[in-house]
Every structure is written in structure tokens, then in C-alpha cells.
Scaffold this motif. Sequence first.
Motif, PDB file in Angstrom:
ATOM      1  N   GLY A  52      -3.039   4.296   9.568  1.00 38.52           N
ATOM      2  CA  GLY A  52      -2.762   2.868   9.484  1.00 38.52           C
ATOM      3  C   GLY A  52      -1.278   2.582   9.324  1.00 38.52           C
ATOM      4  N   LEU A  53      -0.606   3.381   8.507  1.00 39.99           N
ATOM      5  CA  LEU A  53       0.836   3.217   8.320  1.00 39.99           C
ATOM      6  C   LEU A  53       1.568   3.481   9.626  1.00 39.99           C
ATOM      7  CD1 LEU A  53       3.411   2.819   6.666  1.00 39.99           C
ATOM      8  CD2 LEU A  53       3.220   5.218   5.960  1.00 39.99           C
ATOM      9  N   HIS A  54       1.190   4.529  10.342  1.00 42.04           N
ATOM     10  CA  HIS A  54       1.864   4.855  11.600  1.00 42.04           C
ATOM     11  C   HIS A  54       1.654   3.762  12.640  1.00 42.04           C
ATOM     12  CE1 HIS A  54       2.298   9.432  10.769  1.00 42.04           C
ATOM     13  NE2 HIS A  54       2.832   8.672   9.827  1.00 42.04           N
ATOM     14  N   LYS A  55       0.476   3.186  12.672  1.00 41.61           N
ATOM     15  CA  LYS A  55       0.241   2.085  13.614  1.00 41.61           C
ATOM     16  C   LYS A  55       1.059   0.855  13.235  1.00 41.61           C
ATOM     17  CE  LYS A  55      -4.084   3.507  15.571  1.00 41.61           C
ATOM     18  NZ  LYS A  55      -5.441   3.185  15.927  1.00 41.61           N
ATOM     19  N   ALA A  56       1.192   0.590  11.938  1.00 45.27           N
ATOM     20  CA  ALA A  56       2.014  -0.542  11.492  1.00 45.27           C
ATOM     21  C   ALA A  56       3.482  -0.322  11.839  1.00 45.27           C
ATOM     22  CB  ALA A  56       1.843  -0.766   9.983  1.00 45.27           C
ATOM     23  N   ILE A  57       3.975   0.897  11.682  1.00 43.15           N
ATOM     24  CA  ILE A  57       5.364   1.204  12.042  1.00 43.15           C
ATOM     25  C   ILE A  57       5.547   1.084  13.553  1.00 43.15           C
ATOM     26  CG2 ILE A  57       7.136   3.001  12.095  1.00 43.15           C
ATOM     27  CD1 ILE A  57       5.910   4.048   9.419  1.00 43.15           C
ATOM     28  N   ALA A  58       4.596   1.606  14.337  1.00 43.90           N
ATOM     29  CA  ALA A  58       4.679   1.503  15.799  1.00 43.90           C
ATOM     30  C   ALA A  58       4.686   0.044  16.232  1.00 43.90           C
ATOM     31  CB  ALA A  58       3.512   2.256  16.448  1.00 43.90           C
ATOM     32  N   LEU A  59       3.835  -0.759  15.620  1.00 40.04           N
ATOM     33  CA  LEU A  59       3.797  -2.180  15.942  1.00 40.04           C
ATOM     34  C   LEU A  59       5.146  -2.830  15.647  1.00 40.04           C
ATOM     35  CD1 LEU A  59       2.151  -4.650  16.838  1.00 40.04           C
ATOM     36  CD2 LEU A  59       1.400  -4.909  14.480  1.00 40.04           C
ATOM     37  N   HIS A  60       5.731  -2.480  14.512  1.00 43.49           N
ATOM     38  CA  HIS A  60       7.054  -3.014  14.183  1.00 43.49           C
ATOM     39  C   HIS A  60       8.087  -2.588  15.230  1.00 43.49           C
ATOM     40  CE1 HIS A  60      10.673  -4.103  12.074  1.00 43.49           C
ATOM     41  NE2 HIS A  60      11.111  -2.895  12.354  1.00 43.49           N
TER      42      HIS A  60
END
Length: 172
Positions: A52-60
Motif C-alpha cells: 500500500g505504501l509503495h502504491k501511494a508513493i508511485a501515485l505521488h
Amino acid sequence: MIKELFCVRGSGYAGQPRLYDTCGLENIWLVDGFHVIRRNGEEVLQIEDPEGLHKAIALHLVRFRKSLTGREIKFIRRAIDLTQGELAHQLGTGVQTVARWEKDKVCIPGPEDRLLRIITLLATSDAENFAKLILEMPTNLEDLDEGPDRPVRFTHDHDHDHRWVEAEREAA
């Protein structure tokens, strides 16, 4: 100047922000949402919900980075669970081309950059927000040169399926 991302989850950690360099990016800091464990005499961060953290960073990255570095492209590809071959196929290019982007040998061209961003938005956002994010994308990318660099925080949203989301941006 190195841009720093500050990731926040809950309010349980009272220590100093910790560099999250094991993700492959040099500018990711976690304020909480992790535990420090000792493994073979070294401190290791154990992240809560790393996917979830990696997806949030990728989205950013795809929403707020005007030009993606090779490390960021590689991070995004891994966060959305694609091999170089799968990404090359989706972008209509070759595996070696993707490898050259990830090694910063050549810059990702505009059309492939935009398509990578769209693929990432599709993989990291729900259907309700996807169209909104696509419509915002050109404006967001054009405005990036004008805005100052700011730390970015992520929070674990307990109201929406316990996933990482970007927190409100702080005023300059």
C-alpha cells in the motif's frame, strides 16, 4: 536540491523520521507506520502494509513529478507489479528500451511517459477517482515548475479500507 517525501501512518511512532532507502529511492522518509527490528546486528525497518505504501508513493510520483528519473520509473514498475517485458508490451516499446530508461541512459519520451502515468493511475486508484486524476494530470504536470518543493506526507486512512493515502499538502 533533493526533494524529501515524509510518509506518515497513525501516531504511534515518537522517534525521528527514518530514511526508507531500501525502496530504491533516496528521498523517502517515514515518520511512523514501521517498526525497527534487529536482523544480523543491523537495524531494519519493518513496514506496515508495504504494498500500500509503495502504491501511494508511485501515485505521488506520477502525479507530482514532472520528469521521472530511472530509479522512479523502476520503482513505479515494481509498485504496479510489472516486469520490464510486461511494461514494454503495454507501452508498445522494447524491453531494452525500458532497461535504458531505468538506468538513466535515455529519457522516457513524452508519449510513453504519459502512458506510464495513466497505467500507474489505473493500477493505484479506484475507478471513481481514475477519471478525475486523468483529467487533472496535464494541469498538474504543467504547474510543477512553478511550485516550490515541499515535503510530502502519507497517512494510513482508517476510514477507507486501511490504505495509505497522501496527506494534505502543507502550506509553504
